[in-house]
Design an enzyme around this catalytic site. Structure first.
Site, PDB file in Angstrom:
ATOM      1  N   SER C  61     -12.781  -3.696 -13.069  1.00  0.00           N
ATOM      2  CA  SER C  61     -13.051  -4.872 -12.231  1.00  0.00           C
ATOM      3  C   SER C  61     -12.976  -6.199 -12.970  1.00  0.00           C
ATOM      4  O   SER C  61     -12.926  -7.250 -12.332  1.00  0.00           O
ATOM      5  CB  SER C  61     -14.438  -4.771 -11.590  1.00  0.00           C
ATOM      6  N   TYR C 238     -21.634  -7.140  -9.246  1.00  0.00           N
ATOM      7  CA  TYR C 238     -21.914  -6.341  -8.052  1.00  0.00           C
ATOM      8  C   TYR C 238     -23.245  -6.807  -7.459  1.00  0.00           C
ATOM      9  O   TYR C 238     -23.509  -8.014  -7.406  1.00  0.00           O
ATOM     10  CB  TYR C 238     -21.930  -4.850  -8.406  1.00  0.00           C
TER      11      TYR C 238
END
Lengths: 302, 302, 302, 302
Positions: C61, C238
């Site tokens: 990510s 996140y």
């Protein structure tokens, strides 16, 4: 096999010890978990009873059928502007749908919906508690039925979830009276003490065993009775309503006091009481007994 | 009033122009919105038909009853480990509950549930598409029934929502076959073309007008048939299921092709078709016609 | 205390064995869980490295910062019509908000947002994979950086959740290219193999240690760089982004390969790698090391 | 360009008429919507003020920074067992996350979190209202600051949403005092009347313009101050926090009275007041002014 044999078999085979007495209402938690009663009333007014069928217990959410009947009679179709008729798909006390759906509860049998119904009765009746009591006494043909004020008081003191719901409804404009008045009425309706016998008799007019539906000025047309029955079938057992329709196949209503009343229109009403609940809040023995009863009798609406 | 007079009145009084033909499937959007057909079949096999009752249309979600019947027959009670029986309380294609509930769809009639059912058939049948077709042909007593491959293809090309659902199910381990194979089967089942007549006949075994339920090896016990009926009542009309039970009071199933089939067990089956849908995806005229029919005939399961 | 002493202390004190290597991508699960590297680069281009700082790992990510930079450079402010800048408040792969918010992902660092960014690059670049590679090589000043096609292939075969997301986005009209092409590009970007050193250098322009931001035609103004940094701070970790800002107080980005890169604008960049992740998907040692580093150095943006 | 010129330009260019004065609190809705004040205080205690910077207004949610500071000082790290530090990703008054996350609010700046903080102060302080007042007076170096009891009363009478939240928290065991006492304190803290000048001074210790943080026994370490600042950046602007970080890039806090205070650590604090709000509940002119200010001054934490 006749009803008597069937009910004896049902009574014997449903004696599981699974489940847990409701503990969120302190006064309810003291109940003897071994209590178990069944009362069947048929279309020809034959009565079969087993176990603790004459002992009164807290009917809790079963009372929502009585208050809905009163409000539907008072408001007619306008009632559906303030509460829906769809299953909620969520826990019985979910506040989430309320937020997403702007304060219109999914149906009158989730707590939020029953609070709106209570609010309606407060707006339209001079003596709402007494009127409810008289209505239920008439339905059950028994003047001895009463509220249990200790239970009502106990719920009031610990009912923060319902207080949250009623304030959320009020924030969305769907409660017209004072929140505390609505809660007071709601806790009283839930505290009604009734026996299996009284419940089976009280639901006879819903099963069309007696007609017309006219009790103390609460009048419902045949069509209105059918519609209340449809809501019982779709929404009567919290988020286990589909499971109940699937396994039992009858309209009915349960309460966390351990009571369940169900019926086949034009055939019979049946009330079961056993205090231990499953995780969804329905009586374990009650669910089992009714599933067995419809299986053995081969009778259901489907 | 007899059924014939009632149905003529229903047909006339339901002719609203409200609603909108389904446009998310390009091939469906070309349908003539004025189409309207009704077909009633009674327990003594009297048949009454009006309008376009002999014209085939895309049955879409009505096919979910057929595939559920096959999977329930094949797996028995084990099927409920992979799909539930509770109303969803959400839009028919909601992916949200799937995420919260770890890939177990609420019931077999939301799209996610039907995709799991399709996956089961793919795992257990050698020629799943042909087997489905044969089963439906036997049910409807008509060998001419077929898939409409243009519709199936059209859905496949634009069915991103279903592709999203099946991949989410697969991510949770509740799809065993390739996603594209499951979608291919699913779009074929939805593309089945049937007339009101064929549907009314095909649902006769569900209404117990014919017994036993045994078609091309797909065998269901009386109890299993009742359970499928209960799911139809609770979940057959997307998130308007409660409304349908409330107003019509019959088990049934609708599809975005504009078809609705419903029935009163042991009494009759009725199929209605009109392509214009309400916001919930159910035929406007179809809902109206069935409500009027049960009101005028005074018949419902409640 | 100087950076060298601090980093040695950080390296020693962060050696917990807590956490679990990512196992949802088969190829990632084989990594040696004991790997641990740190690389610090200061504004005066002093470099301090410890442990496995020269070993390449899957950046996963972290690549979302690179693709966002390219898409922001290509589209300018128009990019925010297709993806937001708010923290999601939900798990990194939540599909729920997508359904409620009509296919506009909350921010470019949740998977759904990164898929939209990938779609933008596919629409605007002739050789999107090569262009990304060249851009990253230029940023990191190292031509040896490459995709790991085994990782990309492994993710593609098991990436049903991302397939669900991209189809849901497409169903809402927020994906313009083929879903499979978007996924192919996305899995390639995630498969980029880089070392702590390469990452620390590649993020120097974001920390304004080098200026202007102009690499292979990807040009970002000072204001645009600041804005990307703000998204890193709000959304880079996140649903642990608030926790990271709270404990570390730096903009940065993590990946499930166990890498984290963070920086204090105008002061330094730091990259840490350790494969064992906490439940939120962030490197346990990495989080601990960075918290300790800012505590001991007394430096943060607050 | 110096701060004075910049602020004059900011003041002139931010004079939009967009937005709407908060109307859900009757007493707030009477405010003159044209009010506009700015107050800047720099690290060398230079002060620049424009417009209605000396006029007191209802600080509303800005007070949450003061109460969090007190509770963090009183409980230390234990406070995070009762409230989180993650952005909520939902409307500022969402009750949904509360239900899903068992009564632990996402962060101390959503209403639910601030109610828990208020409950903590009630449990630990003898005179919580007076102690809060004294603390704020000390921070702002102005003994004239007071509650506005009309505002507090007005909110109490219409605050059904907050009553719903506090009861839901209590149902989950995360409120220890009486719900009505918590609400009474909460409405008083929100009713604090302060000027832009007072706010800019009161936030100087958060910006580390003055040290140490020690006011009337409320002591915060440098690390604790930084952590509060991080929460302001992540969560200070309801569900527009990401947008504010993205466009302005400063920690800060807004209130529905139209006030915003923000700061660059070690550089300056700035307070803006204009009552017309955008749909997210933040002052339209205030947001615009601060975006313009950081753009023109080239200063932000990124």
């Amino acid at each position: 096999m006749d009803y008597t044999s069937i009910l004896h078999q049902v009574f014997d085979e449903s004696k599981t010890d699974d489940g847990k007495v409701a503990d969120y209402i302190p006064e309810l938690s003291g109940i003897n978990p071994a209590k178990f009663g069944i009362y069947l009333q048929t279309k020809d007014f034959k009565k079969i009873e087993l176990g603790d069928s004459q002992e009164a217990f807290s009917i809790q959410s079963i009372s929502k059928v009585f208050t809905l009947s009163m409000a539907f009679s008072l408001l007619g179709e306008k009632i559906w502007q303030r509460v829906g008729v769809e299953p909620s798909g969520s826990r019985f006390n979910s506040i989430i749908q309320l937020e997403y759906e702007n304060g219109i509860p999914r149906n009158p049998f989730i707590n939020a919906g029953a609070l709106v119904v209570a609010d309606i009765l407060l707006s339209h009746l001079k003596n709402p508690k007494q009127d409810l009591l008289t209505f239920v006494q008439e339905l059950a043909q028994d003047k001895s039925i009463d509220f249990d004020s200790r239970i009502a008081q106990s719920e009031k003191e610990t009912g923060f979830h319902n207080a949250s719901l009623v304030n959320m409804l009020k924030a969305h404009g769907n409660i017209k009276n004072n929140c505390s008045d609505v809660l007071d009425f709601y806790y009283h309706q839930c505290s009604l003490n009734m026996t299996c016998q009284q419940l089976a008799i009280a639901f006879s007019p819903f099963a069309s065993l007696t007609e017309p539906f006219d009790f103390e000025g609460i009048i419902l047309s045949k069509s209105q009775v059918k519609r209340i029955n449809a809501i019982m079938l779709s929404c009567g057992f919290y988020d286990e309503s589909g499971e109940f329709a699937f396994k039992v196949g009858l309209p009915g209503k349960s309460g966390v006091g351990g009571g369940i009343v169900a019926f086949q229109p034009h055939q019979y009403t049946i009330a079961v009481w056993s205090p231990k609940l499953n995780q969804k809040g329905n009586s374990v023995r009650g669910m089992k007994a009714l599933e067995l009863f419809t299986t053995l009798s081969g009778q259901s609406i489907f």
